[in-house]
Design an enzyme around this catalytic site. Structure first.
Site, PDB file in Angstrom:
ATOM      1  N   GLU A   1       9.092   8.048  -5.638  1.00 41.48           N
ATOM      2  CA  GLU A   1      10.183   7.255  -5.722  1.00 41.48           C
ATOM      3  C   GLU A   1       9.913   6.022  -6.741  1.00 41.48           C
ATOM      4  OE1 GLU A   1      10.190   7.098  -0.806  1.00 41.48           O
ATOM      5  OE2 GLU A   1       9.712   5.081  -1.838  1.00 41.48           O
TER       6      GLU A   1
ATOM      7  N   CYS B   1      10.307  -0.688 -10.391  1.00 40.32           N
ATOM      8  CA  CYS B   1       8.854  -0.564  -9.429  1.00 40.32           C
ATOM      9  C   CYS B   1       8.542   1.119  -9.574  1.00 40.32           C
ATOM     10  CB  CYS B   1       9.223  -0.782  -8.215  1.00 40.32           C
ATOM     11  SG  CYS B   1       7.745  -0.668  -6.937  1.00 40.32           S
TER      12      CYS B   1
ATOM     13  N   CYS C   1      -0.472   9.104  -1.371  1.00 39.91           N
ATOM     14  CA  CYS C   1      -1.698   7.966  -1.643  1.00 39.91           C
ATOM     15  C   CYS C   1      -2.928   8.359  -0.541  1.00 39.91           C
ATOM     16  CB  CYS C   1      -1.105   6.648  -1.236  1.00 39.91           C
ATOM     17  SG  CYS C   1      -2.142   5.308  -1.761  1.00 39.91           S
TER      18      CYS C   1
ATOM     19  N   CYS D   1      -3.506   2.798   4.027  1.00 41.08           N
ATOM     20  CA  CYS D   1      -3.176   1.165   4.620  1.00 41.08           C
ATOM     21  C   CYS D   1      -2.545   1.400   5.812  1.00 41.08           C
ATOM     22  CB  CYS D   1      -2.671   0.407   3.572  1.00 41.08           C
ATOM     23  SG  CYS D   1      -3.640   0.275   1.870  1.00 41.08           S
TER      24      CYS D   1
ATOM     25  N   CYS E   1       1.409   0.834   5.851  1.00 38.90           N
ATOM     26  CA  CYS E   1       2.379   1.306   4.519  1.00 38.90           C
ATOM     27  C   CYS E   1       2.833   2.926   4.922  1.00 38.90           C
ATOM     28  CB  CYS E   1       1.249   1.422   3.195  1.00 38.90           C
ATOM     29  SG  CYS E   1       2.152   2.228   1.892  1.00 38.90           S
TER      30      CYS E   1
ATOM     31  N   GLY F   1       1.033   5.217  -4.290  1.00 37.15           N
ATOM     32  CA  GLY F   1      -0.151   5.515  -4.925  1.00 37.15           C
ATOM     33  C   GLY F   1      -0.754   4.348  -5.411  1.00 37.15           C
ATOM     34  N   GLU F   2      -2.166   4.482  -5.522  1.00 40.58           N
ATOM     35  CA  GLU F   2      -3.116   3.502  -6.193  1.00 40.58           C
ATOM     36  C   GLU F   2      -3.157   3.694  -7.374  1.00 40.58           C
ATOM     37  OE1 GLU F   2      -4.630   0.672  -4.990  1.00 40.58           O
ATOM     38  OE2 GLU F   2      -5.642   1.010  -7.153  1.00 40.58           O
TER      39      GLU F   2
ATOM     40  N   SER G   1      -0.742  -3.166  -9.699  1.00 44.89           N
ATOM     41  CA  SER G   1      -1.208  -3.774  -8.232  1.00 44.89           C
ATOM     42  C   SER G   1      -1.937  -2.851  -7.577  1.00 44.89           C
ATOM     43  CB  SER G   1       0.194  -3.500  -7.434  1.00 44.89           C
ATOM     44  OG  SER G   1      -0.006  -4.112  -6.055  1.00 44.89           O
TER      45      SER G   1
ATOM     46  N   LEU H   1      -4.240  -8.070  -0.783  1.00 37.21           N
ATOM     47  CA  LEU H   1      -5.294  -8.955   0.020  1.00 37.21           C
ATOM     48  C   LEU H   1      -5.037  -8.602   1.477  1.00 37.21           C
ATOM     49  CD1 LEU H   1      -8.007 -10.389  -0.037  1.00 37.21           C
ATOM     50  CD2 LEU H   1      -6.532 -12.512  -0.098  1.00 37.21           C
ATOM     51  N   HIS H   2      -3.942  -9.136   2.059  1.00 36.66           N
ATOM     52  CA  HIS H   2      -3.178  -8.865   3.145  1.00 36.66           C
ATOM     53  C   HIS H   2      -4.093  -9.192   4.384  1.00 36.66           C
ATOM     54  CE1 HIS H   2      -0.200  -6.692   1.150  1.00 36.66           C
ATOM     55  NE2 HIS H   2      -1.003  -5.603   1.069  1.00 36.66           N
TER      56      HIS H   2
ATOM     57  N   CYS I   1       8.127   1.175   0.674  1.00 36.60           N
ATOM     58  CA  CYS I   1       7.324   2.245   0.073  1.00 36.60           C
ATOM     59  C   CYS I   1       7.144   3.357   0.959  1.00 36.60           C
ATOM     60  CB  CYS I   1       5.787   1.506  -0.242  1.00 36.60           C
ATOM     61  SG  CYS I   1       4.987   2.456  -1.276  1.00 36.60           S
TER      62      CYS I   1
HETATM   63  N1  SAH Z   1      -1.788   0.960  -3.924  1.00 37.30           N
HETATM   64  C1  SAH Z   1      -1.367  -0.382  -4.571  1.00 37.30           C
HETATM   65  C2  SAH Z   1       0.231  -0.188  -4.982  1.00 37.30           C
HETATM   66  C3  SAH Z   1       1.287   0.493  -4.234  1.00 37.30           C
HETATM   67  S1  SAH Z   1       1.756  -0.646  -2.786  1.00 37.30           S
HETATM   68  C4  SAH Z   1      -1.467  -1.627  -3.833  1.00 37.30           C
HETATM   69  O1  SAH Z   1      -1.941  -1.345  -2.642  1.00 37.30           O
HETATM   70  O2  SAH Z   1      -1.135  -2.575  -4.254  1.00 37.30           O
HETATM   71  C5  SAH Z   1       2.515  -1.996  -3.446  1.00 37.30           C
HETATM   72  C6  SAH Z   1       2.592  -3.089  -2.484  1.00 37.30           C
HETATM   73  O3  SAH Z   1       3.560  -2.773  -1.389  1.00 37.30           O
HETATM   74  C7  SAH Z   1       1.289  -3.622  -1.722  1.00 37.30           C
HETATM   75  O4  SAH Z   1       1.320  -4.820  -1.583  1.00 37.30           O
HETATM   76  C8  SAH Z   1       1.479  -2.962  -0.330  1.00 37.30           C
HETATM   77  O5  SAH Z   1       0.536  -3.397   0.620  1.00 37.30           O
HETATM   78  C9  SAH Z   1       3.066  -3.359  -0.171  1.00 37.30           C
HETATM   79  N2  SAH Z   1       3.391  -2.518   0.967  1.00 37.30           N
HETATM   80  C10 SAH Z   1       3.225  -1.124   1.535  1.00 37.30           C
HETATM   81  N3  SAH Z   1       3.951  -0.878   2.641  1.00 37.30           N
HETATM   82  C11 SAH Z   1       4.672  -2.224   2.889  1.00 37.30           C
HETATM   83  C12 SAH Z   1       5.680  -2.524   3.872  1.00 37.30           C
HETATM   84  N4  SAH Z   1       5.735  -1.509   4.754  1.00 37.30           N
HETATM   85  N5  SAH Z   1       6.217  -3.637   3.929  1.00 37.30           N
HETATM   86  C13 SAH Z   1       5.944  -4.583   2.843  1.00 37.30           C
HETATM   87  N6  SAH Z   1       4.946  -4.293   2.000  1.00 37.30           N
HETATM   88  C14 SAH Z   1       4.187  -3.014   1.979  1.00 37.30           C
END
Ligand code: SAH
Length: 391
Positions: A114, A127, A134, A138, A141, A203-204, A235, A258-259, A377
């Site tokens: 995407e 973006c 990935c 997480c 995600c 992806g990362e 990111s 960070l989260h 995402c």
């Molecule tokens: N792997 C990288 C880049 C991809 S995710 C990273 O983790 O930063 C990009 C951003 O989208 C990250 O901050 C991720 O935590 C956030 N994200 C993923 N799923 C989400 C969701 N359902 N709601 C809001 N943000 C989300």
């Protein structure tokens, strides 16, 4: 956000305008300046011709060699026989009522990823995805629920950018929704140009370092796409050993997902934390090359109801990042079917944000964008796969 279904454009089924590259031809997309020089030489041209070709391909977005008018006719014919300027297929395109555009891109092997274009008051941000799927899993995600993973090539990463650039340059159907209303920094945005890139798609990016670096070098080269490095953000969920190289070798801004403020919670919601815990991650942030106010780190913090959104969490966050020039992006959780979390209420988000702001950190709350077109995402890809399976 309330959605007005009537004004959502229906997904456009688009076929690629440019044929997929034939294996015996060289695809110029994804090649860097040095490779353009070599290709030119191999075709019997002086290497400076490669520079001209570069301008046509990346600056002018020309895909038809016969239109490259400052090259001789013979040369254009040779190029036409040996090379191609590809675009990935667009499986579907969706335009949200808020102006967000989302593409489901289909690569030559059938894999999908995407790409999302987000118009804001003073910028047009793209973006971009760095991988199909990935490996990080997480918990909040949606991409992590998809099985297949592979790195995207530099050509596939640049290809996403070219699809979006073609779209905005064409007069951008749907751009009537764009929010170019109040430039904040005195610069007048050009609605026909992608101004910013965030590697925040699927992806990362730091697990695909070489291809991401090559693609971003191409995107920021000032004789081509010419997006300033200050306007590019990578990111990461926290691939600590690669963070320094991101600063020194790519030289772009860093965002860190960070989260959570304790290892106990982060181990669960961002499992890469078990490998690189918060203290190591923050040390890498403190050491991020060239960290100044202008190059401050963005911390992304997703707000999950009752999980990480208490006022004590906010205070701990402020304590942890003390001394790191930073900005905190608070992200309301974008829910997806079957997700184990809920979005925090606006009131809770605002109270959290206030603590962070009072400590002196800019703390914008990211407005959910494109919810009507499944812009979270990985959602669109999963929806398309479900549809395929049910046929
Ligand atoms: N792997 C990288 C880049 C991809 S995710 C990273 O983790 O930063 C990009 C951003 O989208 C990250 O901050 C991720 O935590 C956030 N994200 C993923 N799923 C989400 C969701 N359902 N709601 C809001 N943000 C989300």
């Amino acid at each position: 956000m309330t959605t007005n279904l009537a004004s959502i454009s229906s997904p456009t089924r688009a076929t690629s305008v440019v044929p997929a590259p034939e294996p015996d031809r060289i695809d110029l997309i994804g090649k860097d300046m040095a490779e353009f020089g070599t290709i030119a030489e191999n075709l019997g041209m002086p290497s400076w011709r490669g520079k001209q070709l570069w301008g046509w391909v990346y600056h002018h977005r020309e895909t038809d060699f016969s239109q490259m008018t400052n090259l001789s006719k013979d040369l254009r014919n040779v190029l036409d026989e040996t090379c191609v300027v590809s675009r990935p297929d667009v499986a579907s395109r969706h335009i949200s009522i808020d102006g967000t555009v989302k593409w489901l891109i289909k690569f030559a092997d059938g894999n999908l990823a995407e790409t999302v274009l987000i118009p804001e008051a003073d910028r047009l941000t793209l973006c971009i995805s760095s991988q199909v799927g990935c490996t990080l899993n997480c918990k909040f995600c949606h991409t992590g629920t998809q099985k297949l993973v592979r790195n995207l090539t530099a050509a596939e990463i640049v290809g996403q950018l070219m699809v979006a650039r073609d779209y905005v340059a064409s007069g951008a159907p749907g751009s009537e929704h764009a929010h170019f209303t109040a430039p904040e920094n005195g610069e007048t945005p050009d609605p026909h140009r992608v101004s910013n890139i965030v590697m925040m798609g699927m992806g990362e990016p730091l697990y695909n370092f070489d291809n991401v670096k090559k693609a971003l070098d191409i995107a920021t080269h000032n004789e081509g796409v010419a997006i300033s490095k200050r306007r590019v953000t990578v990111s990461t969920a926290g691939v600590v050993p690669m963070m320094e190289r991101c600063g020194t070798e790519i030289g772009v801004k860093l965002a860190v997902s960070l989260h959570a403020v304790t290892d106990e919670l982060r181990d669960v919601i961002v499992p890469i934390n078990r490998k690189y815990p918060i203290s190591e991650l923050l040390t890498a942030c403190r050491n991020y090359p060239d960290v100044r106010n202008s190059r401050r780190i963005t911390f992304e913090y997703i707000l999950l109801k009752g999980v990480n959104d208490s006022l004590a969490d906010a205070r701990e966050l402020v304590r942890l990042i003390k001394g790191i020039p930073s900005k905190i992006n608070l992200i309301p959780f974008n829910p997806w079917p079957g997700a184990p979390y809920e979005r925090s209420s606006d009131k809770v988000i605002e109270a959290f944000a206030q603590i962070v702001r009072d400590a002196g950190y800019p703390s914008p709350v990211r407005r959910p964008r494109g919810e009507d077109i499944l812009a979270a995402c990985g959602q669109l890809k999963s929806a398309s796969e479900r549809q395929r399976k049910s046929k």
